[in-house]
Design a protein around this motif. Structure first.
Motif, short mmCIF file in Angstrom:
data_model
loop_
_atom_site.label_atom_id
_atom_site.label_comp_id
_atom_site.label_asym_id
_atom_site.label_seq_id
_atom_site.Cartn_x
_atom_site.Cartn_y
_atom_site.Cartn_z
N TYR A 110 0.83 -1.21 0.00
CA TYR A 110 0.00 0.00 0.00
C TYR A 110 0.87 1.26 0.00
O TYR A 110 0.60 2.22 -0.74
CB TYR A 110 -0.93 0.01 1.22
N THR A 111 1.90 1.25 0.83
CA THR A 111 2.79 2.41 0.90
C THR A 111 3.50 2.64 -0.43
O THR A 111 3.61 3.79 -0.91
CB THR A 111 3.82 2.22 2.02
N GLU A 112 3.96 1.56 -1.04
CA GLU A 112 4.65 1.68 -2.33
C GLU A 112 3.70 2.18 -3.42
O GLU A 112 4.09 3.00 -4.26
CB GLU A 112 5.26 0.34 -2.72
N ILE A 117 1.90 6.41 -7.01
CA ILE A 117 0.84 7.25 -7.58
C ILE A 117 1.17 8.73 -7.39
O ILE A 117 1.08 9.53 -8.33
CB ILE A 117 -0.52 6.91 -6.94
N GLU A 118 1.57 9.09 -6.18
CA GLU A 118 1.84 10.50 -5.90
C GLU A 118 3.03 11.03 -6.70
O GLU A 118 3.08 12.21 -7.05
CB GLU A 118 2.07 10.69 -4.40
N SER A 119 3.98 10.14 -6.99
CA SER A 119 5.13 10.59 -7.78
C SER A 119 4.76 10.87 -9.24
O SER A 119 5.49 11.56 -9.95
CB SER A 119 6.24 9.53 -7.73
N LYS A 120 3.61 10.33 -9.67
CA LYS A 120 3.19 10.53 -11.06
C LYS A 120 2.19 11.68 -11.22
O LYS A 120 1.80 12.01 -12.34
CB LYS A 120 2.55 9.24 -11.59
N LEU A 121 1.78 12.28 -10.11
CA LEU A 121 0.82 13.38 -10.17
C LEU A 121 1.53 14.71 -10.45
O LEU A 121 2.72 14.85 -10.17
CB LEU A 121 0.03 13.47 -8.86
N LYS A 127 9.17 18.77 -6.83
CA LYS A 127 8.91 17.48 -6.17
C LYS A 127 9.28 17.49 -4.70
O LYS A 127 8.52 16.99 -3.85
CB LYS A 127 9.68 16.38 -6.90
N MET A 128 10.42 18.06 -4.35
CA MET A 128 10.87 18.08 -2.97
C MET A 128 9.92 18.88 -2.09
O MET A 128 9.53 18.45 -0.99
CB MET A 128 12.29 18.65 -2.88
N THR A 129 9.52 20.05 -2.57
CA THR A 129 8.60 20.89 -1.81
C THR A 129 7.25 20.20 -1.65
O THR A 129 6.65 20.22 -0.56
CB THR A 129 8.41 22.25 -2.50
N ALA A 130 6.77 19.60 -2.73
CA ALA A 130 5.48 18.90 -2.68
C ALA A 130 5.51 17.76 -1.67
O ALA A 130 4.55 17.53 -0.93
CB ALA A 130 5.11 18.38 -4.07
N GLN A 131 6.63 17.03 -1.62
CA GLN A 131 6.75 15.94 -0.66
C GLN A 131 6.76 16.45 0.77
O GLN A 131 6.13 15.86 1.66
CB GLN A 131 8.02 15.13 -0.95
N ASN A 132 7.46 17.55 1.00
CA ASN A 132 7.49 18.13 2.35
C ASN A 132 6.11 18.61 2.78
O ASN A 132 5.70 18.43 3.94
CB ASN A 132 8.49 19.29 2.40
N LYS A 262 2.44 5.93 -17.53
CA LYS A 262 2.89 6.48 -16.25
C LYS A 262 3.01 5.43 -15.16
O LYS A 262 3.89 5.50 -14.30
CB LYS A 262 1.93 7.59 -15.78
N ILE A 263 2.11 4.49 -15.17
CA ILE A 263 2.11 3.49 -14.09
C ILE A 263 1.69 2.14 -14.65
O ILE A 263 0.75 2.04 -15.44
CB ILE A 263 1.17 3.92 -12.94
#
Length: 341
Positions: A110-112, A117-121, A127-132, A262-263
């Motif tokens: 589930y975590t993976e 999914i979130e990495s493809k949005l 990316k770094m700011t969005a993850q934070n 994408k996935i």
């Protein structure tokens, strides 16, 4: 004159009866997956054959006759019992561990999937700011739902200020409907998602659903793993089936929404459906061979083969039996002395 029963005969008889009785019960359990109710009769027949062969082997050894063919027949029949015994014992000893491994793997999956999914949005920020921001958002949501400090308290406000610094936007402090802080946390989370994302309604719904599912199953699985061994064995398969069904739906949906380029998603099938099946027991034991697997293997060898080894080692030819016969069949030989007259 018949040979009397010796203490050795009595000991070997009791030992054989005890070992093969246990083997019978385990064989019965181990064959149920294949033969159902008929497994009782099959296990009984196999066990009686083993007892009979033990008796035949001892007699053959006492009489000094060859035992190779009898040993071969015994090994052939005992092999079926060994396979069934291993299945029954391994399933009993390892079922909880197998379920636990599967549940932890589901949590990881589930975590993976969520991260994939979130990495493809698409986001308005790098990316770094969005993850934070995402990390801060999840912490804020958990803080709002915290039973010990529900609502937008000091810690939640500090997290909101951090998010505002990262986004450069103002976050509205929403209010709960009654005492529904779960709903408040969800609405605050959606507000932040809308601030940082550049998503279509389908992508936004997918993101929300995978986030919620990951949190839900992580919590449910952790709670299940804290239960007793008996409760875990009873409840695990239902949780596994339900969680994997939702996981596969979300994965397929992600592939549809984001596109195959994408996935790429492969549905996951529960391995624990095979628990109790003979093939699964041996396959799992080989892949995870260790001390537990060795103990089960040694136990099965003890049940099915040690008695015949003992009989072969401790039983020697009985010379009295071999030489026994009727006095009328014994002839005396010697010279006849004839006196000289």
């Amino acid at each position: 004159m018949n040979k009397k029963t010796t203490p050795a005969d009595l000991f070997l008889g009791i030992l054989a009866l005890l070992l093969i009785s246990v083997s019978f019960y385990q064989t019965w359990l181990g064959l149920q997956q294949i033969f159902g109710p008929a497994s009782f009769v099959i296990a009984l027949v196999l066990s009686l054959l083993l007892l009979f062969l033990c008796w035949m082997l001892r007699n053959a050894k006492l009489e000094g006759k060859p035992t190779g063919s009898l040993v071969g027949i015994y090994v052939f029949i005992a092999s079926f019992c060994f396979i069934a015994n291993f299945n029954a014992l391994y399933t009993r000893f390892m079922k909880t561990d197998i379920y636990t491994d599967e549940l932890r793997l589901i949590n990881k999956s589930y975590t993976e999937l969520e991260n994939n999914i979130e990495s493809k949005l698409s986001y308005k920020y790098n990316k770094m700011t969005a993850q934070n921001i995402e990390i801060k958002k999840k912490q804020m949501m958990e803080q709002i739902k915290d039973p010990g400090n529900k609502g937008i308290g000091e810690r939640a406000q500090a997290l909101i200020r951090d998010i505002e610094k990262l986004t450069g936007q103002k976050v509205d402090h929403l209010t709960p409907v009654g005492s529904d802080y779960e709903d408040l946390a969800e609405r605050m989370g959606r507000q932040i998602d809308n601030m940082i994302s550049d998503l279509s309604p389908e992508e936004q719904a997918l993101k929300t659903d995978i986030n919620n599912a990951t949190l839900k199953w992580n919590k449910n699985i952790q709670e299940l793993l804290l239960l007793s061994k008996k409760d875990k064995d009873v409840l695990s398969q239902g949780i596994i089936d339900e969680s994997l069904a939702e996981y596969n739906k979300l994965g397929s949906r992600a592939q549809t929404v984001l596109g195959n380029e994408k996935i790429h998603f492969e549905p996951v099938v529960s391995q624990t459906q095979e628990v109790g099946k003979i093939g699964f027991a041996f396959e799992h034991a080989i892949k995870h061979f260790g001390m537990y697997q060795f103990v089960v293997l040694a136990g099965c060898i003890l049940l099915d083969f040690v008695i015949v080894i003992i009989i072969l080692l401790v039983t020697g030819p009985d010379n009295n039996r071999n030489n026994r016969g009727s006095v009328f069949n014994n002839k005396r030989s010697g010279n006849t002395l004839i006196p000289n007259n």
